[in-house]
Write an enzyme that holds these catalytic residues in place. Sequence first.
Site, mmCIF file in Angstrom:
data_model
loop_
_atom_site.group_PDB
_atom_site.id
_atom_site.type_symbol
_atom_site.label_atom_id
_atom_site.label_comp_id
_atom_site.label_asym_id
_atom_site.label_seq_id
_atom_site.Cartn_x
_atom_site.Cartn_y
_atom_site.Cartn_z
ATOM 1 N N ASP A 45 0.831 -1.203 0.000
ATOM 2 C CA ASP A 45 0.000 0.000 0.000
ATOM 3 C C ASP A 45 0.868 1.257 0.000
ATOM 4 O O ASP A 45 0.511 2.256 -0.608
ATOM 5 C CB ASP A 45 -0.993 0.014 1.169
ATOM 6 C CG ASP A 45 -2.250 0.801 0.808
ATOM 7 O OD1 ASP A 45 -2.820 0.531 -0.277
ATOM 8 O OD2 ASP A 45 -2.638 1.700 1.554
ATOM 9 N N GLU A 81 0.933 11.280 5.015
ATOM 10 C CA GLU A 81 0.642 9.845 4.959
ATOM 11 C C GLU A 81 1.875 9.032 4.552
ATOM 12 O O GLU A 81 2.126 7.953 5.101
ATOM 13 C CB GLU A 81 -0.511 9.585 3.986
ATOM 14 C CG GLU A 81 -0.890 8.119 3.932
ATOM 15 C CD GLU A 81 -2.206 7.872 3.243
ATOM 16 O OE1 GLU A 81 -3.206 8.519 3.632
ATOM 17 O OE2 GLU A 81 -2.239 7.051 2.318
ATOM 18 N N GLU A 130 -10.671 6.919 -2.930
ATOM 19 C CA GLU A 130 -10.680 7.375 -1.534
ATOM 20 C C GLU A 130 -11.876 6.808 -0.772
ATOM 21 O O GLU A 130 -11.753 6.420 0.387
ATOM 22 C CB GLU A 130 -10.691 8.909 -1.470
ATOM 23 C CG GLU A 130 -9.428 9.560 -2.016
ATOM 24 C CD GLU A 130 -8.190 9.354 -1.138
ATOM 25 O OE1 GLU A 130 -7.997 8.263 -0.586
ATOM 26 O OE2 GLU A 130 -7.404 10.310 -1.035
ATOM 27 N N GLU A 196 -9.696 -2.794 -6.139
ATOM 28 C CA GLU A 196 -9.646 -2.697 -4.670
ATOM 29 C C GLU A 196 -9.815 -4.084 -4.039
ATOM 30 O O GLU A 196 -9.104 -4.456 -3.125
ATOM 31 C CB GLU A 196 -10.721 -1.736 -4.152
ATOM 32 C CG GLU A 196 -10.408 -0.263 -4.408
ATOM 33 C CD GLU A 196 -9.228 0.257 -3.576
ATOM 34 O OE1 GLU A 196 -8.954 -0.283 -2.498
ATOM 35 O OE2 GLU A 196 -8.569 1.210 -4.034
HETATM 36 C C1 MP5 Z 1 -6.252 3.937 -0.908
HETATM 37 C C2 MP5 Z 1 -5.081 3.252 -0.547
HETATM 38 C C3 MP5 Z 1 -6.609 5.264 -0.294
HETATM 39 N N1 MP5 Z 1 -4.223 3.738 0.350
HETATM 40 N N2 MP5 Z 1 -4.800 2.044 -1.121
HETATM 41 C C4 MP5 Z 1 -5.635 1.521 -2.010
HETATM 42 C C5 MP5 Z 1 -5.302 0.210 -2.638
HETATM 43 N N3 MP5 Z 1 -6.760 2.149 -2.370
HETATM 44 C C6 MP5 Z 1 -7.075 3.336 -1.827
HETATM 45 O O1 MP5 Z 1 -5.684 6.254 -0.668
HETATM 46 P P1 MP5 Z 1 -5.017 7.185 0.458
HETATM 47 O O2 MP5 Z 1 -4.057 8.067 -0.237
HETATM 48 O O3 MP5 Z 1 -4.285 6.270 1.402
HETATM 49 O O4 MP5 Z 1 -6.127 7.930 1.134
#
Ligand code: MP5
EC number: 3.5.99.2
Length: 207
Positions: A45, A81, A130, A196
């Site tokens: 991630d 983040e 998001e 996802e």
């Molecule tokens: C997000 C993430 C959300 N971190 N990973 C995946 C696979 N999908 C969506 O993005 P963020 O930047 O962490 O809010």
Amino acid sequence: MTITCSQLLEKHSQAWKQATVHPFLTQCQLGTIQPQQFSTWLVQDYLFVVEFTRFVARVLANSPRHHFDILLSGLGALKDELTWFQAKAQERQLNLETEPQETCKQYCEYMKLVTTMPYAVQANTLWAIELAYNQGWQLPGKMPPPYAEFADRWGNQGFTEYVKLLEQIADEVLLTVDETVQGQAESAFLEIATREKDFWSMAMTVE
Ligand code: MP5
């Protein structure tokens, strides 16, 4: 006929459910996820979020001036983040200098492809990505440590408000495009739902 974000969620509720309700998240909530599976997700991630940051920057570059504030706030949050991900990896002694797995890599490539599509598709995709985490980390309910911190990152009130603003942006531009572009946005939404779901499954299949 204009399609809106909430109509997409309603029309494709099954696909969306698979993106946001997954054994990975359920097992975090139960505290039964294997640390190795969680670590796989964490590293992959981080690699995803690096590319997602580039995606948001490209969306910003294509956006009208009145969307700058919201998109810049998103980019500001991504700065924190990325640092946070590095700290979480360090706590677990995980190496972030690693190759993305195929599922992660293909998702990142897909985001890049979306930035060649009309801005309405980009805005809709950004919202969907998001929302997937905003809902996914909230739906299982209160999580035990160390997962509570992760659930809060994407489930907190401020992030929920940000996702609502992204929905407004997406709805605003979807209203201005023809049916072909609306169809593209709908396909992109379904792509995100599938990717996802696959991302969670990838994390559970420890290599
Ligand atoms: C997000 C993430 C959300 N971190 N990973 C995946 C696979 N999908 C969506 O993005 P963020 O930047 O962490 O809010």
